[in-house]
Design an enzyme around this catalytic site. Structure first.
Site, short mmCIF file in Angstrom:
data_model
loop_
_atom_site.label_atom_id
_atom_site.label_comp_id
_atom_site.label_asym_id
_atom_site.label_seq_id
_atom_site.Cartn_x
_atom_site.Cartn_y
_atom_site.Cartn_z
N TYR A 188 37.08 94.17 -5.46
CA TYR A 188 36.32 94.79 -6.54
C TYR A 188 35.43 95.91 -6.02
O TYR A 188 35.29 96.95 -6.68
CB TYR A 188 35.46 93.72 -7.24
CG TYR A 188 36.27 92.71 -7.99
CD1 TYR A 188 36.63 92.91 -9.32
CD2 TYR A 188 36.70 91.53 -7.38
CE1 TYR A 188 37.37 91.98 -10.02
CE2 TYR A 188 37.44 90.59 -8.05
CZ TYR A 188 37.78 90.82 -9.38
OH TYR A 188 38.54 89.90 -10.06
N ASP A 219 46.82 89.31 -12.59
CA ASP A 219 45.42 89.64 -12.32
C ASP A 219 45.37 90.71 -11.23
O ASP A 219 45.96 91.77 -11.39
CB ASP A 219 44.66 88.36 -11.95
CG ASP A 219 43.18 88.56 -11.73
OD1 ASP A 219 42.45 88.80 -12.71
OD2 ASP A 219 42.74 88.51 -10.57
N HIS A 232 43.95 83.78 -19.63
CA HIS A 232 44.16 84.66 -18.47
C HIS A 232 45.13 84.02 -17.48
O HIS A 232 45.91 84.72 -16.83
CB HIS A 232 42.81 84.91 -17.80
CG HIS A 232 42.90 85.76 -16.57
ND1 HIS A 232 43.09 87.12 -16.62
CD2 HIS A 232 42.82 85.44 -15.25
CE1 HIS A 232 43.13 87.61 -15.39
NE2 HIS A 232 42.97 86.61 -14.55
#
Length: 303
Positions: A208, A101, A273
């Protein structure tokens, strides 16, 4: 789990906590969002048994590591510098680097910017930046990546992720995996405790925000001065992909060879994921097999 040494060091101006075990060639394990070093609990014993020195840090902003203020503190320049600094801290010129990730995002960037510091690369469910740059322009990937846009808002994402004693984070680990027992209640509790550390959610979401700003700046440079981003990876790379990832489509594994000529892609159809938790034995086998290939063995002088 082998005996772990928990330590800390000032790396790139920030105090990072890490878990360390084993002896041998260095392997650095980089976790994702919203995790911490514990995400590698299934991989650490296998890698140690295979003869590696394993270091799994809490990335800056997470769990027991320092959480510097300001979105700019979470730029890719800073994050890459942390990994290079960790390799220096452990007295090595190069290391195997594994990232999942967000840890995978950083792993790609380390290989692009500092290939001389990487022996082999292993990336789990994190797209190559060149391929993602193409895909994010499509409606399907934009729909899948809605949360990254939501995270650009101030304070609201942190508030919503912490409501009702961090219920959204609990549900993320309970509902997203393909394997029902991928995360025990004890595991979920540890992730919540890490996320509840003062400043941890803000630090994690700032990744982010910083990436978005970096991306906008890059696009503006391309528009106004014609500069281009070099996405080539020159080191051997293993890409492991859980096909049931709801946020990242399997098409992101296609065409990566344009930038990464020495790549092996392993897709796991029954993993999500959280691939290293859904299919730990398969992931462990892939990592050890990949790292062991052409490894130097002092007893017989073979490489």
């Amino acid at each position: 789990m082998p005996e772990l040494i928990h330590g800390g060091a000032i790396i790139n101006g920030v105090r990072l906590h890490y878990a360390e075990a084993g002896d041998g060639p260095l392997v650095v394990l980089l976790h994702g969002f919203p995790e911490f070093w514990y995400s590698w609990r299934e991989q650490i014993p296998t890698l140690v048994e295979a003869g590696y020195r394993v270091v799994a840090p809490d990335l800056r902003g997470y769990n027991s590591s320092e959480k510097p203020n300001g979105v700019e503190q979470y730029s890719l320049d800073k994050l890459v510098g942390d990994v290079v600094g960790l390799i220096d801290h452990f007295g090595e010129e190069r290391a195997h680097i594994v990232g999942h990730d967000w840890g995978g995002v950083i792993t790609w960037e380390v290989a692009i910017r500092h290939p001389e510091r990487v022996k082999k690369l292993a990336v789990l469910n994190a797209p190559h930046p060149g391929r993602f740059r193409e895909a994010v322009r499509t409606p399907d990937q934009l729909r899948r990546s809605w949360y990254a846009l939501f995270f650009q808002l101030p304070w609201l994402p942190e508030r919503l992720l912490s409501v009702r004693d961090y219920t959204p984070i609990r549900e993320l680990f309970r509902n997203a995996p393909e394997t029902p027992d991928a995360f025990s209640e004890s595991d979920v509790r540890r992730y919540v405790e890490a996320a509840a550390q003062p400043g941890a959610l803000k630090g994690a979401i700032n990744y982010y925000r910083a990436l978005f700003r970096d991306g906008v700046a890059r696009e503006l440079r391309t528009l106004f001065d014609g500069s281009t981003q070099d996405f080539d990876v020159e080191v051997p790379t293993l890409l492991i992909w859980g096909d049931e990832d709801s946020a990242l489509g399997t098409e992101l594994t296609e065409g990566v060879e344009r930038w990464v000529p020495d790549i092996r892609i392993e897709r796991l159809p029954d993993a999500s994921h959280w691939v290293q938790n859904d299919a730990p034995e398969r992931v462990n086998d892939l990592l050890v097999e990949y790292f062991e290939a052409n490894r130097f063995h002092p007893e017989n002088g073979r490489e």
